[in-house]
Design a protein around this motif. Structure first.
Motif, mmCIF file in Angstrom:
data_model
loop_
_atom_site.group_PDB
_atom_site.id
_atom_site.type_symbol
_atom_site.label_atom_id
_atom_site.label_comp_id
_atom_site.label_asym_id
_atom_site.label_seq_id
_atom_site.Cartn_x
_atom_site.Cartn_y
_atom_site.Cartn_z
ATOM 1 N N LEU A 266 0.842 -1.032 -0.085
ATOM 2 C CA LEU A 266 0.252 -0.058 0.072
ATOM 3 C C LEU A 266 0.971 1.192 0.028
ATOM 4 O O LEU A 266 2.013 1.131 0.311
ATOM 5 C CB LEU A 266 -0.904 -0.074 1.227
ATOM 6 N N PRO A 267 0.433 2.351 -0.530
ATOM 7 C CA PRO A 267 1.279 3.670 -0.534
ATOM 8 C C PRO A 267 1.738 4.163 0.722
ATOM 9 O O PRO A 267 1.148 4.231 1.799
ATOM 10 C CB PRO A 267 0.328 4.664 -1.140
ATOM 11 N N SER A 268 2.895 4.467 0.831
ATOM 12 C CA SER A 268 3.598 5.097 1.821
ATOM 13 C C SER A 268 3.669 4.523 3.154
ATOM 14 O O SER A 268 3.322 5.123 4.273
ATOM 15 C CB SER A 268 3.278 6.532 1.963
ATOM 16 N N VAL A 269 3.511 3.061 3.170
ATOM 17 C CA VAL A 269 3.256 2.325 4.506
ATOM 18 C C VAL A 269 4.905 2.059 4.979
ATOM 19 O O VAL A 269 5.642 1.597 4.275
ATOM 20 C CB VAL A 269 2.639 1.069 4.181
ATOM 21 N N ARG B 109 4.417 -6.127 21.774
ATOM 22 C CA ARG B 109 4.807 -7.560 21.992
ATOM 23 C C ARG B 109 5.370 -8.280 21.018
ATOM 24 O O ARG B 109 5.088 -9.284 20.496
ATOM 25 C CB ARG B 109 3.639 -8.501 22.616
ATOM 26 N N ASP B 110 5.853 -7.374 20.076
ATOM 27 C CA ASP B 110 6.632 -7.798 18.843
ATOM 28 C C ASP B 110 5.567 -7.956 17.889
ATOM 29 O O ASP B 110 5.564 -8.775 16.901
ATOM 30 C CB ASP B 110 7.248 -9.176 18.929
ATOM 31 N N ASP B 111 4.388 -7.275 17.917
ATOM 32 C CA ASP B 111 3.369 -7.113 17.058
ATOM 33 C C ASP B 111 3.984 -6.482 15.677
ATOM 34 O O ASP B 111 4.658 -5.606 15.597
ATOM 35 C CB ASP B 111 2.064 -6.278 17.338
ATOM 36 N N SER B 112 3.441 -6.634 14.509
ATOM 37 C CA SER B 112 3.619 -5.883 13.318
ATOM 38 C C SER B 112 2.576 -4.910 12.909
ATOM 39 O O SER B 112 1.540 -5.186 12.752
ATOM 40 C CB SER B 112 3.722 -7.102 12.024
ATOM 41 N N VAL B 113 3.253 -3.697 13.249
ATOM 42 C CA VAL B 113 2.547 -2.667 13.253
ATOM 43 C C VAL B 113 2.582 -1.549 11.901
ATOM 44 O O VAL B 113 3.618 -1.319 11.800
ATOM 45 C CB VAL B 113 2.627 -1.707 14.481
ATOM 46 N N ALA B 114 1.598 -1.645 11.155
ATOM 47 C CA ALA B 114 1.574 -0.519 9.989
ATOM 48 C C ALA B 114 1.086 0.724 10.111
ATOM 49 O O ALA B 114 0.091 0.911 10.711
ATOM 50 C CB ALA B 114 0.665 -1.451 8.984
ATOM 51 N N ARG C 5 -6.671 3.747 3.863
ATOM 52 C CA ARG C 5 -7.496 4.835 3.328
ATOM 53 C C ARG C 5 -7.941 5.959 4.354
ATOM 54 O O ARG C 5 -7.875 6.998 4.439
ATOM 55 C CB ARG C 5 -8.640 4.700 2.132
ATOM 56 N N LEU C 6 -8.701 5.241 5.338
ATOM 57 C CA LEU C 6 -9.370 6.142 6.483
ATOM 58 C C LEU C 6 -8.418 6.935 7.217
ATOM 59 O O LEU C 6 -8.521 7.927 7.496
ATOM 60 C CB LEU C 6 -9.975 5.249 7.556
ATOM 61 N N VAL C 7 -7.202 6.287 7.525
ATOM 62 C CA VAL C 7 -6.317 6.855 8.534
ATOM 63 C C VAL C 7 -5.424 7.919 7.424
ATOM 64 O O VAL C 7 -5.251 8.959 7.900
ATOM 65 C CB VAL C 7 -5.360 6.026 8.995
ATOM 66 N N ALA C 8 -5.168 7.502 6.420
ATOM 67 C CA ALA C 8 -4.273 8.257 5.380
ATOM 68 C C ALA C 8 -4.883 9.587 4.953
ATOM 69 O O ALA C 8 -4.581 10.946 4.892
ATOM 70 C CB ALA C 8 -3.768 7.600 4.091
ATOM 71 N N SER C 9 -6.514 9.651 4.825
ATOM 72 C CA SER C 9 -7.223 10.863 4.606
ATOM 73 C C SER C 9 -7.361 11.692 5.708
ATOM 74 O O SER C 9 -7.705 12.853 5.564
ATOM 75 C CB SER C 9 -8.744 10.181 4.203
ATOM 76 N N LYS C 10 -7.085 11.340 7.121
ATOM 77 C CA LYS C 10 -7.114 12.194 8.033
ATOM 78 C C LYS C 10 -5.837 13.106 8.296
ATOM 79 O O LYS C 10 -5.519 13.968 8.963
ATOM 80 C CB LYS C 10 -7.245 11.569 9.283
ATOM 81 N N LEU D 21 3.909 12.712 1.336
ATOM 82 C CA LEU D 21 3.964 11.233 1.101
ATOM 83 C C LEU D 21 3.520 10.559 -0.383
ATOM 84 O O LEU D 21 3.522 9.564 -0.755
ATOM 85 C CB LEU D 21 3.163 10.562 2.114
ATOM 86 N N GLY D 22 3.133 11.659 -1.176
ATOM 87 C CA GLY D 22 2.477 11.370 -2.502
ATOM 88 C C GLY D 22 1.243 10.648 -2.570
ATOM 89 O O GLY D 22 0.722 9.859 -3.457
#
Length: 132
Positions: free
Chosen positions: A21-24, A31-36, A105-110, A119-120
């Motif tokens: 996904l764009p700009s991630v 706890r070693d979670d993969s956080v995007a 999309r929801l988070v990027a739009s904010k 971030l393009g």
């Protein structure tokens, strides 16, 4: 894109998908979670044990999804409209992938217009409605 069950509930598949996904950026937190993150803001994460995917959803999706078995309000994040999707939820891998794309999309739009431009993202993400 065809997504299999193992793709999203396993770290390598989850990270490969979100990095498409764009700009991630993906970081390992808590706890070693993969956080995007996009623009420094979290939009989804993989809690590798038990393989739950947590993500931001719309208000309507939150109400509908939390009625399903295997999907619950995400601990600590629920007040911001997040759900935790267990591996045994009734959602297909394609549906989960679509919710991840929508969370992005929801988070990027904010994000601020300036940051989206840096971030393009301006051409690919609908801006959040202006609120006076």
């Amino acid at each position: 894109m065809i997504v299999t069950d193992d793709d999203l509930t396993q770290r390598a598949g989850f990270e490969a998908f979100v990095l498409g996904l764009p700009s991630v950026v993906v970081v390992r937190q808590w706890r070693d979670d993969s956080v995007a993150k996009v623009g420094g803001k979290i939009f989804t994460l993989l809690d590798a044990d038990p393989g739950e995917i947590w993500l931001k959803v719309s208000e309507m999706a939150f109400e509908l999804l939390t009625e399903l078995d295997g999907i619950r309000p995400a601990p600590y994040f629920a007040r911001a409209g997040w759900v935790a999707i267990a591996p045994d939820s009734p959602l297909t891998p394609e549906e989960i992938a679509a919710y991840i794309v929508e969370a992005h999309r929801l988070v990027a739009s904010k994000l601020s217009r300036r940051l989206r431009t840096e971030l393009g993202l301006d051409g690919s993400i609908a801006a959040a409605p202006h609120r006076p």
